[in-house]
Write a protein that holds these residues in place. Structure first.
Motif, PDB file in Angstrom:
ATOM      1  N   GLY A  27       0.834  -1.203   0.000  1.00  0.00           N
ATOM      2  CA  GLY A  27       0.000   0.000   0.000  1.00  0.00           C
ATOM      3  C   GLY A  27       0.868   1.251   0.000  1.00  0.00           C
ATOM      4  O   GLY A  27       0.684   2.167  -0.810  1.00  0.00           O
ATOM      5  N   TYR A  28       1.876   1.291   0.888  1.00  0.00           N
ATOM      6  CA  TYR A  28       2.790   2.446   0.931  1.00  0.00           C
ATOM      7  C   TYR A  28       3.530   2.575  -0.398  1.00  0.00           C
ATOM      8  O   TYR A  28       3.749   3.672  -0.915  1.00  0.00           O
ATOM      9  CB  TYR A  28       3.802   2.310   2.082  1.00  0.00           C
ATOM     10  CG  TYR A  28       3.185   2.377   3.468  1.00  0.00           C
ATOM     11  CD1 TYR A  28       2.096   3.211   3.726  1.00  0.00           C
ATOM     12  CD2 TYR A  28       3.702   1.621   4.527  1.00  0.00           C
ATOM     13  CE1 TYR A  28       1.534   3.268   5.000  1.00  0.00           C
ATOM     14  CE2 TYR A  28       3.143   1.678   5.792  1.00  0.00           C
ATOM     15  CZ  TYR A  28       2.058   2.505   6.026  1.00  0.00           C
ATOM     16  OH  TYR A  28       1.492   2.565   7.263  1.00  0.00           O
ATOM     17  N   GLU A  29       3.920   1.401  -0.940  1.00  0.00           N
ATOM     18  CA  GLU A  29       4.661   1.423  -2.204  1.00  0.00           C
ATOM     19  C   GLU A  29       3.802   2.028  -3.319  1.00  0.00           C
ATOM     20  O   GLU A  29       4.278   2.825  -4.129  1.00  0.00           O
ATOM     21  CB  GLU A  29       5.052  -0.022  -2.567  1.00  0.00           C
ATOM     22  CG  GLU A  29       6.278  -0.097  -3.429  1.00  0.00           C
ATOM     23  CD  GLU A  29       6.703  -1.535  -3.658  1.00  0.00           C
ATOM     24  OE1 GLU A  29       6.553  -2.004  -4.798  1.00  0.00           O
ATOM     25  OE2 GLU A  29       7.142  -2.206  -2.695  1.00  0.00           O
ATOM     26  N   ILE A  30       2.520   1.655  -3.329  1.00  0.00           N
ATOM     27  CA  ILE A  30       1.636   2.161  -4.391  1.00  0.00           C
ATOM     28  C   ILE A  30       1.381   3.664  -4.201  1.00  0.00           C
ATOM     29  O   ILE A  30       1.381   4.427  -5.173  1.00  0.00           O
ATOM     30  CB  ILE A  30       0.320   1.346  -4.442  1.00  0.00           C
ATOM     31  CG1 ILE A  30       0.630  -0.049  -5.010  1.00  0.00           C
ATOM     32  CG2 ILE A  30      -0.746   2.044  -5.292  1.00  0.00           C
ATOM     33  CD1 ILE A  30      -0.503  -1.042  -4.924  1.00  0.00           C
ATOM     34  N   VAL A  31       1.218   4.083  -2.948  1.00  0.00           N
ATOM     35  CA  VAL A  31       1.020   5.524  -2.711  1.00  0.00           C
ATOM     36  C   VAL A  31       2.268   6.297  -3.165  1.00  0.00           C
ATOM     37  O   VAL A  31       2.166   7.335  -3.825  1.00  0.00           O
ATOM     38  CB  VAL A  31       0.670   5.813  -1.238  1.00  0.00           C
ATOM     39  CG1 VAL A  31       0.723   7.310  -0.945  1.00  0.00           C
ATOM     40  CG2 VAL A  31      -0.731   5.280  -0.926  1.00  0.00           C
ATOM     41  N   ASP A  32       3.457   5.745  -2.870  1.00  0.00           N
ATOM     42  CA  ASP A  32       4.697   6.385  -3.340  1.00  0.00           C
ATOM     43  C   ASP A  32       4.727   6.436  -4.865  1.00  0.00           C
ATOM     44  O   ASP A  32       5.131   7.432  -5.463  1.00  0.00           O
ATOM     45  CB  ASP A  32       5.932   5.589  -2.866  1.00  0.00           C
ATOM     46  CG  ASP A  32       6.346   6.009  -1.469  1.00  0.00           C
ATOM     47  OD1 ASP A  32       5.921   7.102  -1.031  1.00  0.00           O
ATOM     48  OD2 ASP A  32       7.072   5.236  -0.814  1.00  0.00           O
ATOM     49  N   ALA A  72       5.966  -8.727  -8.997  1.00  0.00           N
ATOM     50  CA  ALA A  72       5.835  -8.998 -10.435  1.00  0.00           C
ATOM     51  C   ALA A  72       4.681  -8.173 -11.022  1.00  0.00           C
ATOM     52  O   ALA A  72       4.795  -7.602 -12.114  1.00  0.00           O
ATOM     53  CB  ALA A  72       5.588 -10.494 -10.654  1.00  0.00           C
ATOM     54  N   ILE A  73       3.591  -8.108 -10.259  1.00  0.00           N
ATOM     55  CA  ILE A  73       2.422  -7.375 -10.780  1.00  0.00           C
ATOM     56  C   ILE A  73       2.761  -5.889 -10.906  1.00  0.00           C
ATOM     57  O   ILE A  73       2.505  -5.264 -11.941  1.00  0.00           O
ATOM     58  CB  ILE A  73       1.200  -7.600  -9.858  1.00  0.00           C
ATOM     59  CG1 ILE A  73       0.848  -9.095  -9.795  1.00  0.00           C
ATOM     60  CG2 ILE A  73       0.005  -6.788 -10.332  1.00  0.00           C
ATOM     61  CD1 ILE A  73      -0.149  -9.459  -8.710  1.00  0.00           C
ATOM     62  N   LEU A  74       3.360  -5.328  -9.844  1.00  0.00           N
ATOM     63  CA  LEU A  74       3.649  -3.888  -9.861  1.00  0.00           C
ATOM     64  C   LEU A  74       4.685  -3.538 -10.929  1.00  0.00           C
ATOM     65  O   LEU A  74       4.595  -2.484 -11.563  1.00  0.00           O
ATOM     66  CB  LEU A  74       4.121  -3.412  -8.478  1.00  0.00           C
ATOM     67  CG  LEU A  74       3.046  -3.466  -7.382  1.00  0.00           C
ATOM     68  CD1 LEU A  74       3.610  -2.987  -6.047  1.00  0.00           C
ATOM     69  CD2 LEU A  74       1.823  -2.640  -7.762  1.00  0.00           C
TER      70      LEU A  74
END
Ligand code: PLP
Length: 496
Positions: A27-32, A72-74
């Motif tokens: 979640g933090y990674e996606i917000v970043d 892999a997805i990201l």
């Protein structure tokens, strides 16, 4: 002993969802990732630089048998999805109606996805039901609409308008809900009127409701692309003499091609003696009424029966959220409410249930994002942004007016400029000039768009190919508008 259906499958992969720890990490990674995306968006080409089929060719044609890692997805978001995006949030996106999401709107979407409520009955989603009523009443106040207008959220203006026309049809007491429209000798042709400039969603709504395209009569416009109210009156009288039943007029505040404003006060005067429903399509421009000095754009709407406006167009709300304001929610309810035993609740007579007002049963918790947006920016902040977009559009229009090589094709009441290049060639015949300028403007648009630095769209006005520059993105500044003007002039010079 063979396994029975009652025993757990020892060979199955782990069940349940993602752990809280993993959720936090990704979640933090996606917000970043999103914050970085917005920081670098101007370095990306506005229009996707791929050919049809390019993305499909890179994706497996069968689903994965086993789950894959989020890493892999990201990484495929970067590798595959990003290059296949046309970036609507790019500040140089000037095509169609330029729109953009905003941070509070994104947070609202995230929370709404986490709650995942189905807003169909009050008890399945009290927060969604009640917040929707409150935030739409705030919006009503900001727009200066009267208390008689109650708001309801749909996904798109196309769907909002279709429901408005359905409610109007319910009001003519021809038992269409019960008996339908086919095989009935007692049913005359029912008529809806809209201008030649009305959005195609009105045609589609009419098709969907089974009225048929011949039920829609298009009314001519004046030289500024506004419905001719006198021609409307003549058409209604003529239809009535021929046994046709006129029941609804759709006026547009902010037409798609030019953002022209139909004369709602005059149209109301035509509708009222015939007791016809007036629906106002303010999908794009309705939001401008929150700017105090622009409130007049909804003049006459206090006498309309319904009005649609799209916060997902010009209120920085992530797609999708459209609002239908309606004076007769009872008719909308009569057209669509159907409560089977399994949906009956003890409180149903005293509360609003979303499923009573449309074809959908479950509805997303859309009002959350609008509530967060209105609270974060405030009425003042939203109005300031719309005001600035209108200023930028007027500024661009003034450059067009001052240049001998360009001309304005329509007035600029909001933040859309309709214009075209019109360099002169001496002694050119009228026909040849028309053809040349259409070709020239189309080529300029394609060249600008293919630079990836800006995106424009076009329309035809009085049979002339016209470029459209729409400003509505929260990140667009004067710098971006100057850049696209330079780009347009560079391309024009290159083609002369
Ligand atoms: N009405 C008008 C005036 C529009 O310009 C548009 C879209 O641009 C629509 C309706 C349809 O909007 P939606 O995509 O929300 O259905």
């Amino acid at each position: 002993m063979s396994k029975t259906i009652l025993e757990p499958d020892q060979d199955s992969p782990p069940l349940g969802g993602m752990s809280a720890e993993e959720f936090r990490r990704y979640g933090y990674e996606i917000v970043d990732w999103i914050a970085n995306y917005f920081e670098r968006i101007e370095t990306l080409p506005v229009l996707a630089q791929i050919e049809p089929g390019d993305l499909k060719a890179q994706l497996p044609s069968t689903p994965p048998e086993k789950g894959e890692s989020m890493e892999a997805i990201l990484s495929d978001i970067d590798r595959l999805i990003l290059p296949a995006l046309t970036h609507w949030c790019h500040p140089s996106f000037f095509a169609y109606f330029a729109t953009s999401t905003s941070a509070p709107g994104i947070f609202g979407e995230l929370l709404s996805a986490a709650f995942d409520v189905k807003s169909m009955l009050w008890r399945t989603s009290p927060a969604s039901t009640e917040l929707e009523e409150v935030v739409l009443d705030w919006l009503r106040q900001m727009l200066g609409l009267d208390r008689g207008m109650s708001g309801f959220v749909y996904d798109t203006a196309s769907v909002s308008s279709m429901h408005a026309i359905a409610a109007a049809r319910e009001g003519i007491e021809m038992r269409i809900r019960e008996e339908g429209m086919s095989g009935r000798k007692d049913l005359p042709l029912l008529r809806v009127y809209a201008s030649e400039q009305a959005h195609s969603s009105i045609d589609k709504g009419i098709i969907t409701l089974g009225l048929g395209q011949r039920s829609l009569r298009k009314i001519p416009c004046d030289s500024e692309f506004r419905m001719d109210a006198r021609a409307l009156s003549t058409a209604i009288e003529e239809d009535k003499r021929n046994g046709i039943v006129p029941f609804c007029v759709v006026a547009t505040v902010g037409t798609t091609s030019t953002s022209s404003i139909d004369p709602v006060p005059d149209i109301v005067e035509v509708c009222e003696p015939h007791a016809m429903w007036l629906h106002v399509d303010a999908a794009y421009a309705g939001s401008a009424a929150i700017v105090p000095e622009m409130r007049h754009v909804l003049k006459g709407c206090h006498r309309a029966d319904s009005l649609v406006l799209n916060p997902h167009k010009w209120l920085f709300t992530p797609f999708d959220l459209s609002v239908l304001y309606c004076r007769h929610l009872d008719l909308l309810r009569r057209a669509f409410s159907l409560v089977p035993e399994y949906l009956r609740t003890p409180e149903q007579e005293n509360v609003r249930s979303g499923s009573d007002y449309g074809v959908q049963l479950g509805r997303r918790f859309r009002s959350l994002k609008l509530w967060m947006i209105v609270r974060y920016f405030g009425h003042e902040g939203l109005a300031a942004r719309i005001r600035e977009h209108c200023r930028l559009a007027r500024m661009f229009a003034s450059w067009v007016e001052q240049s001998p090589d360009w001309e304005l094709m329509a007035p600029t009441p909001f933040a859309l400029v309709c214009f075209r290049a019109c360099p002169l060639i001496k002694n050119e015949a009228e026909d040849a000039r028309a053809k040349r300028l259409d070709g020239l403007n189309e080529e300029i648009m394609h060249r600008v768009n293919s630079t990836g630095k800006a995106l424009l769209s076009h329309t035809k006005l009085l049979d002339k190919l016209t470029l459209r520059l729409s400003i509505g993105n929260i990140r667009t500044t004067e710098k971006h508008v100057r850049q696209v003007w330079e780009l347009l002039n560079q391309q024009l010079q290159a083609l002369l």
